[in-house]
Design an enzyme around this catalytic site. Structure first.
Site, PDB file in Angstrom:
ATOM      1  CD  GLU A 199      -3.756  -9.008  -6.520  1.00 10.11           C
ATOM      2  OE1 GLU A 199      -2.617  -8.824  -6.989  1.00 10.11           O
ATOM      3  OE2 GLU A 199      -4.801  -8.906  -7.191  1.00 10.11           O
ATOM      4  CG  ASP A 200      -1.632  -5.362  -6.406  1.00  3.17           C
ATOM      5  OD1 ASP A 200      -2.643  -6.078  -6.224  1.00  3.17           O
ATOM      6  OD2 ASP A 200      -1.514  -4.603  -7.384  1.00  3.17           O
ATOM      7  CG  ASP A 256     -10.470  -1.647  -4.621  1.00  2.00           C
ATOM      8  OD1 ASP A 256     -10.160  -0.689  -3.916  1.00  2.00           O
ATOM      9  OD2 ASP A 256     -11.299  -1.560  -5.546  1.00  2.00           O
ATOM     10  NE  ARG A 314       2.114  -2.105 -13.834  1.00  2.00           N
ATOM     11  CZ  ARG A 314       0.905  -2.441 -13.412  1.00  2.00           C
ATOM     12  NH1 ARG A 314       0.711  -2.705 -12.136  1.00  2.00           N
ATOM     13  NH2 ARG A 314      -0.116  -2.507 -14.246  1.00  2.00           N
TER      14      ARG A 314
HETATM   15  P1  5GP Z   1     -10.351  -5.972  -6.604  1.00  2.00           P
HETATM   16  O1  5GP Z   1     -10.662  -7.105  -7.542  1.00  2.00           O
HETATM   17  O2  5GP Z   1     -10.149  -6.418  -5.175  1.00  2.00           O
HETATM   18  O3  5GP Z   1     -11.356  -4.848  -6.738  1.00  2.00           O
HETATM   19  O4  5GP Z   1      -9.058  -5.282  -7.095  1.00  2.00           O
HETATM   20  C1  5GP Z   1      -7.880  -5.917  -7.212  1.00  2.00           C
HETATM   21  C2  5GP Z   1      -7.020  -5.229  -8.234  1.00  2.00           C
HETATM   22  O5  5GP Z   1      -7.422  -3.883  -8.513  1.00  2.00           O
HETATM   23  C3  5GP Z   1      -5.628  -5.129  -7.682  1.00  2.00           C
HETATM   24  O6  5GP Z   1      -4.876  -6.249  -8.032  1.00  2.00           O
HETATM   25  C4  5GP Z   1      -5.085  -3.884  -8.326  1.00  2.00           C
HETATM   26  O7  5GP Z   1      -4.506  -4.204  -9.560  1.00  2.00           O
HETATM   27  C5  5GP Z   1      -6.307  -3.030  -8.572  1.00  2.00           C
HETATM   28  N1  5GP Z   1      -6.429  -1.995  -7.531  1.00  2.00           N
HETATM   29  C6  5GP Z   1      -7.308  -1.953  -6.510  1.00  2.00           C
HETATM   30  N2  5GP Z   1      -7.130  -0.856  -5.754  1.00  2.00           N
HETATM   31  C7  5GP Z   1      -6.097  -0.189  -6.315  1.00  2.00           C
HETATM   32  C8  5GP Z   1      -5.418   1.027  -5.978  1.00  2.00           C
HETATM   33  O8  5GP Z   1      -5.698   1.748  -5.006  1.00  2.00           O
HETATM   34  N3  5GP Z   1      -4.393   1.369  -6.799  1.00  2.00           N
HETATM   35  C9  5GP Z   1      -4.017   0.645  -7.875  1.00  2.00           C
HETATM   36  N4  5GP Z   1      -2.997   1.090  -8.597  1.00  2.00           N
HETATM   37  N5  5GP Z   1      -4.634  -0.501  -8.220  1.00  2.00           N
HETATM   38  C10 5GP Z   1      -5.661  -0.917  -7.439  1.00  2.00           C
END
Ligand code: 5GP
Length: 179
Positions: free
Chosen positions: A103-104, A107, A169
């Protein structure tokens, strides 16, 4: 990399260079080379954000690996929607397999919690999470990745697979929003 970029009228300044990303990705692959035994894992990339990290990481593996992708959605603009949609591919079976979940960024933690649960429910023998970026201060649900590239503050980032409403991207390094 030294210049800021502007996307949809917002400014982003240089944050993590392509050289730093390459070095850290190779280190992570070396650590994974030691963790993965004789089994052939599935490197499961989370679309769209992990496209570049996934492709660079798997090329640095010294073990045999199968490659698969799935798509999740939770973000709109710079805000997490709080709900995770998982599009499970018809031809993907993880039963009895070691899955490297690539995963990238983590958050809120919701995406990786939901995906890990889904993988176990679908019979994965082992799930190892590998993320390039971790924002621990943004966590809403507890999640600690098994392997992590960079710990970063709670600010929106773009580049190297990460987008801002569809743009950014393709940038080869990572940029942070200017508040
Ligand atoms: P989570 O489910 O942990 O809140 O978020 C995961 C997804 O939210 C990541 O795969 C990504 O696509 C998006 N995301 C979270 N933080 C960022 C950020 O700082 N920048 C971008 N572009 N996407 C984010």
């Amino acid at each position: 990399m030294s210049q800021p970029v502007e996307l949809h009228g917002r400014l982003f300044h240089p944050f993590i260079s392509d050289t730093q990303i390459t070095e850290r990705t190779n280190e992570l692959a070396t650590e994974l080379n030691e963790v993965v035994g004789l089994e052939t894992p599935i490197a499961l990339g989370v679309l769209n954000g992990a496209i570049l990290f996934h492709s660079d990481l798997i090329r640095a593996f010294s073990f045999d690996v199968e490659v698969a992708y799935l798509r999740t959605r939770s973000y709109s603009g710079m805000k997490s929607s709080g709900k995770v949609d998982i599009e499970w591919p018809d031809d993907l079976s993880v039963t009895g397999r070691h899955v490297l979940l690539v995963e990238d960024i983590v958050d809120s933690g919701r995406t990786l919690v939901a995906l890990t649960k889904e993988l176990h429910e679908r019979g994965a023998a082992r799930v190892t999470s590998v993320v390039l970026l971790d924002k621990p201060a943004a966590r809403v649900v507890p999640f600690k990745p098994d392997f992590m590239g960079f710990e970063i503050p709670n600010a929106f980032v773009i580049g190297y697979g990460l987008d801002f409403d569809g743009l950014g991207r393709n940038l080869s390094s990572i940029y942070q929003v200017v508040e």
